[in-house]
Design an enzyme around this catalytic site. Sequence first.
Site, PDB file in Angstrom:
ATOM      1  N   ASN A   8     -18.790 -48.482   8.947  1.00 41.17           N
ATOM      2  CA  ASN A   8     -17.708 -47.775   8.263  1.00 41.17           C
ATOM      3  C   ASN A   8     -16.394 -48.308   8.832  1.00 41.17           C
ATOM      4  O   ASN A   8     -15.989 -47.911   9.919  1.00 41.17           O
ATOM      5  CB  ASN A   8     -17.844 -46.262   8.505  1.00 41.17           C
ATOM      6  CG  ASN A   8     -16.684 -45.483   7.906  1.00 41.17           C
ATOM      7  OD1 ASN A   8     -15.893 -46.029   7.137  1.00 41.17           O
ATOM      8  ND2 ASN A   8     -16.578 -44.218   8.268  1.00 41.17           N
ATOM      9  N   LYS A  10     -13.425 -47.856   7.791  1.00 45.04           N
ATOM     10  CA  LYS A  10     -12.267 -46.956   7.635  1.00 45.04           C
ATOM     11  C   LYS A  10     -11.052 -47.768   7.157  1.00 45.04           C
ATOM     12  O   LYS A  10     -11.220 -48.717   6.404  1.00 45.04           O
ATOM     13  CB  LYS A  10     -12.003 -46.205   8.944  1.00 45.04           C
ATOM     14  CG  LYS A  10     -13.278 -45.530   9.475  1.00 45.04           C
ATOM     15  CD  LYS A  10     -13.043 -44.579  10.598  1.00 45.04           C
ATOM     16  CE  LYS A  10     -14.385 -43.994  11.046  1.00 45.04           C
ATOM     17  NZ  LYS A  10     -14.238 -42.935  12.040  1.00 45.04           N
ATOM     18  N   HIS A  91     -16.911 -37.950   4.131  1.00 37.23           N
ATOM     19  CA  HIS A  91     -16.646 -38.178   5.553  1.00 37.23           C
ATOM     20  C   HIS A  91     -15.671 -37.104   6.054  1.00 37.23           C
ATOM     21  O   HIS A  91     -14.774 -36.681   5.332  1.00 37.23           O
ATOM     22  CB  HIS A  91     -16.050 -39.580   5.749  1.00 37.23           C
ATOM     23  CG  HIS A  91     -16.000 -39.964   7.193  1.00 37.23           C
ATOM     24  ND1 HIS A  91     -15.029 -39.497   8.047  1.00 37.23           N
ATOM     25  CD2 HIS A  91     -16.811 -40.752   7.946  1.00 37.23           C
ATOM     26  CE1 HIS A  91     -15.255 -39.977   9.262  1.00 37.23           C
ATOM     27  NE2 HIS A  91     -16.328 -40.751   9.220  1.00 37.23           N
ATOM     28  N   GLU A  93     -13.204 -37.225   7.868  1.00 37.02           N
ATOM     29  CA  GLU A  93     -11.780 -37.597   7.794  1.00 37.02           C
ATOM     30  C   GLU A  93     -11.236 -37.342   6.388  1.00 37.02           C
ATOM     31  O   GLU A  93     -10.085 -36.960   6.223  1.00 37.02           O
ATOM     32  CB  GLU A  93     -11.602 -39.061   8.218  1.00 37.02           C
ATOM     33  CG  GLU A  93     -11.774 -39.208   9.733  1.00 37.02           C
ATOM     34  CD  GLU A  93     -12.267 -40.559  10.206  1.00 37.02           C
ATOM     35  OE1 GLU A  93     -12.224 -41.540   9.436  1.00 37.02           O
ATOM     36  OE2 GLU A  93     -12.720 -40.631  11.374  1.00 37.02           O
ATOM     37  N   GLU A 165     -22.799 -36.427  11.240  1.00 35.31           N
ATOM     38  CA  GLU A 165     -21.741 -36.897  12.137  1.00 35.31           C
ATOM     39  C   GLU A 165     -20.979 -35.706  12.712  1.00 35.31           C
ATOM     40  O   GLU A 165     -20.099 -35.152  12.042  1.00 35.31           O
ATOM     41  CB  GLU A 165     -20.742 -37.777  11.375  1.00 35.31           C
ATOM     42  CG  GLU A 165     -21.334 -39.043  10.808  1.00 35.31           C
ATOM     43  CD  GLU A 165     -20.259 -40.107  10.580  1.00 35.31           C
ATOM     44  OE1 GLU A 165     -20.442 -41.226  11.078  1.00 35.31           O
ATOM     45  OE2 GLU A 165     -19.238 -39.804   9.938  1.00 35.31           O
ATOM     46  N   GLY A 171     -15.337 -41.224  17.225  1.00 34.85           N
ATOM     47  CA  GLY A 171     -14.245 -41.948  17.873  1.00 34.85           C
ATOM     48  C   GLY A 171     -13.863 -41.416  19.248  1.00 34.85           C
ATOM     49  O   GLY A 171     -12.814 -41.764  19.788  1.00 34.85           O
ATOM     50  N   SER A 210     -19.630 -42.220  17.672  1.00 37.80           N
ATOM     51  CA  SER A 210     -19.621 -42.957  18.943  1.00 37.80           C
ATOM     52  C   SER A 210     -20.926 -43.703  19.227  1.00 37.80           C
ATOM     53  O   SER A 210     -21.353 -43.830  20.373  1.00 37.80           O
ATOM     54  CB  SER A 210     -19.274 -42.027  20.111  1.00 37.80           C
ATOM     55  OG  SER A 210     -17.957 -41.537  19.966  1.00 37.80           O
TER      56      SER A 210
HETATM   57  P1  PGA Z   1     -17.227 -43.908  15.368  1.00 40.80           P
HETATM   58  O1  PGA Z   1     -17.077 -43.399  13.860  1.00 40.80           O
HETATM   59  O2  PGA Z   1     -18.467 -44.742  15.440  1.00 40.80           O
HETATM   60  O3  PGA Z   1     -15.982 -44.692  15.628  1.00 40.80           O
HETATM   61  O4  PGA Z   1     -17.342 -42.674  16.225  1.00 40.80           O
HETATM   62  C1  PGA Z   1     -18.185 -43.033  13.102  1.00 40.80           C
HETATM   63  C2  PGA Z   1     -17.757 -42.592  11.734  1.00 40.80           C
HETATM   64  O5  PGA Z   1     -16.709 -41.921  11.605  1.00 40.80           O
HETATM   65  O6  PGA Z   1     -18.428 -42.901  10.733  1.00 40.80           O
END
Ligand code: PGA
Length: 247
Positions: A8, A10, A91, A93, A165, A171, A210
């Site tokens: 992903n 982003k 997601h 976000e 998630e 993150g 993560s």
């Molecule tokens: P990350 O993000 O691996 O940077 O924690 C995962 C995601 O948001 O899909």
Amino acid sequence: MRPYIVANWKMHGLMADINEVMAIDSAAAKFDHVDVGIGLPATLIHTASEQVKNSEIGAQDCHQAEQGAHTGCLSTAMLSEAGAAFSIIGHSERRADHAETSRLIAQKALTLQNASMGAILCIGEDLATRQSGAALDFVAGQLVESLALADDTSLSPERLTIAYEPIWAIGTGHVPALTDIAAMHSKLRDQLMASFGPTGDAIRILYGGSVKASNAEDILALENVNGALVGGASLKAESFVPIIAAA
Ligand code: PGA
């Protein structure tokens, strides 16, 4: 079940970064028992999809309508024409930044299905919900709502993937205890089987938050963890390919 490892990106990646996509794609050839997906910004989908051979290119969101007066949005037909085989939806976000509700996300899942595209549906709890001890029920409820499973839906389990998630793990470098990941995935598997019947057993449930080379093997070895959705560590082949290898 074939493991599914999904990048992903982003809001990262310019044309100059296509070389990372190509490096991931050529490495994917060595792991032909793993499905690899790369969720790119819309601007890179066409170029990347013309070049990859061993992985699928996807989008990170789509509009729920097939077309119309929706300034700035992209339809499944547009994404599919550009070369996207799937889209991530829901997601955290997007739920936070764009006020997306589970009801809206259920519509997106159906629109993707109608376009013969894969849907990677994201769900997960925030830290307060985790600390209150309500995470299992909260996330199972989010799954039901985000697929409109309680309604009379015509959604089929084909081309559907779930990504668990935890928001507090995205993150941050914090990952839930392996026992907590296993408990959540088992709860989600039970819910999928209750909703879809025996075919619910074939829906892949990814873990995201993560994931990196150092923890991927332990997480991917858990029962009902059928792959990973990877953000930060997916931007470079150097950090993403070891996660494919771990699968
Ligand atoms: P990350 O993000 O691996 O940077 O924690 C995962 C995601 O948001 O899909």
